[in-house]
Design a protein around this motif. Structure first.
Motif, PDB file in Angstrom:
ATOM      1  N   SER A  34     -22.049  11.032   5.347  1.00  0.00           N
ATOM      2  CA  SER A  34     -21.884  10.756   3.920  1.00  0.00           C
ATOM      3  C   SER A  34     -20.488  10.201   3.640  1.00  0.00           C
ATOM      4  O   SER A  34     -20.299   9.392   2.730  1.00  0.00           O
ATOM      5  N   GLY A  35     -19.514  10.606   4.420  1.00  0.00           N
ATOM      6  CA  GLY A  35     -18.172  10.051   4.278  1.00  0.00           C
ATOM      7  C   GLY A  35     -18.104   8.594   4.682  1.00  0.00           C
ATOM      8  O   GLY A  35     -17.343   7.806   4.114  1.00  0.00           O
ATOM      9  N   THR A  37     -20.256   6.430   4.106  1.00  0.00           N
ATOM     10  CA  THR A  37     -20.842   5.562   3.079  1.00  0.00           C
ATOM     11  C   THR A  37     -19.781   4.885   2.222  1.00  0.00           C
ATOM     12  O   THR A  37     -19.995   3.785   1.726  1.00  0.00           O
ATOM     13  N   THR A  38     -18.653   5.541   2.057  1.00  0.00           N
ATOM     14  CA  THR A  38     -17.601   4.951   1.230  1.00  0.00           C
ATOM     15  C   THR A  38     -16.503   4.308   2.056  1.00  0.00           C
ATOM     16  O   THR A  38     -15.506   3.845   1.499  1.00  0.00           O
ATOM     17  N   LEU A  69     -13.249   4.890  -4.283  1.00  0.00           N
ATOM     18  CA  LEU A  69     -14.333   5.561  -3.561  1.00  0.00           C
ATOM     19  C   LEU A  69     -13.852   6.099  -2.225  1.00  0.00           C
ATOM     20  O   LEU A  69     -14.178   7.226  -1.831  1.00  0.00           O
ATOM     21  N   ASN A  73     -13.727  10.154  -1.997  1.00  0.00           N
ATOM     22  CA  ASN A  73     -14.739  10.753  -1.131  1.00  0.00           C
ATOM     23  C   ASN A  73     -14.094  11.567  -0.018  1.00  0.00           C
ATOM     24  O   ASN A  73     -14.652  12.578   0.400  1.00  0.00           O
ATOM     25  N   LEU A  76     -13.423  14.871  -1.615  1.00  0.00           N
ATOM     26  CA  LEU A  76     -14.677  15.578  -1.859  1.00  0.00           C
ATOM     27  C   LEU A  76     -15.279  16.106  -0.562  1.00  0.00           C
ATOM     28  O   LEU A  76     -15.760  17.241  -0.509  1.00  0.00           O
ATOM     29  N   SER A  77     -15.248  15.318   0.492  1.00  0.00           N
ATOM     30  CA  SER A  77     -15.773  15.766   1.785  1.00  0.00           C
ATOM     31  C   SER A  77     -14.980  16.953   2.316  1.00  0.00           C
ATOM     32  O   SER A  77     -15.543  17.911   2.847  1.00  0.00           O
ATOM     33  N   THR A  80     -15.945  20.037   0.290  1.00  0.00           N
ATOM     34  CA  THR A  80     -17.294  20.477   0.639  1.00  0.00           C
ATOM     35  C   THR A  80     -17.300  21.172   1.996  1.00  0.00           C
ATOM     36  O   THR A  80     -17.952  22.213   2.167  1.00  0.00           O
TER      37      THR A  80
END
Length: 94
Positions: A34-35, A37-38, A69, A73, A76-77, A80
């Motif tokens: 998911s990381g 992706t940006t 982004l 991100n 955020l990663s 998380t």
């Protein structure tokens, strides 16, 4: 033609990331994909906008969005992953 190639590459990179998120064995594997992706696609879209528009306003906007982004991100990663690790250890109670 160059714009189309850049956009196809951006979509292809997103598809690879989505497959990685779906197939990821652990939460950390899924966060890794998911990381990504940006990290790739926004900059490919930015390059496509620069090729199409030159150095006009939309190019600056696309560059700002790609960098935002990328930076946000990462934060955020990290947050998380930290919560996931705390839950695995039992440090966080719901």
């Amino acid at each position: 033609m160059t714009v189309a190639i850049l956009l196809v590459l951006a979509v292809a990179s997103e598809v690879v990331c989505v497959v990685g998120v779906i197939a990821g064995a652990t939460v950390y594997d899924r966060l890794h994909y998911s990381g990504a992706t940006t990290a790739v696609a926004p900059f490919l879209v930015f390059a496509a906008v620069v090729v199409e528009e030159g150095t006009a306003g939309p190019s600056w906007n696309a560059g700002f969005v790609a960098v935002a982004l990328f930076v946000l991100n990462a934060a955020l990663s990290h947050a998380t992953a930290r919560v996931a690790r705390q839950r695995q250890r039992g440090d966080v109670k719901l």
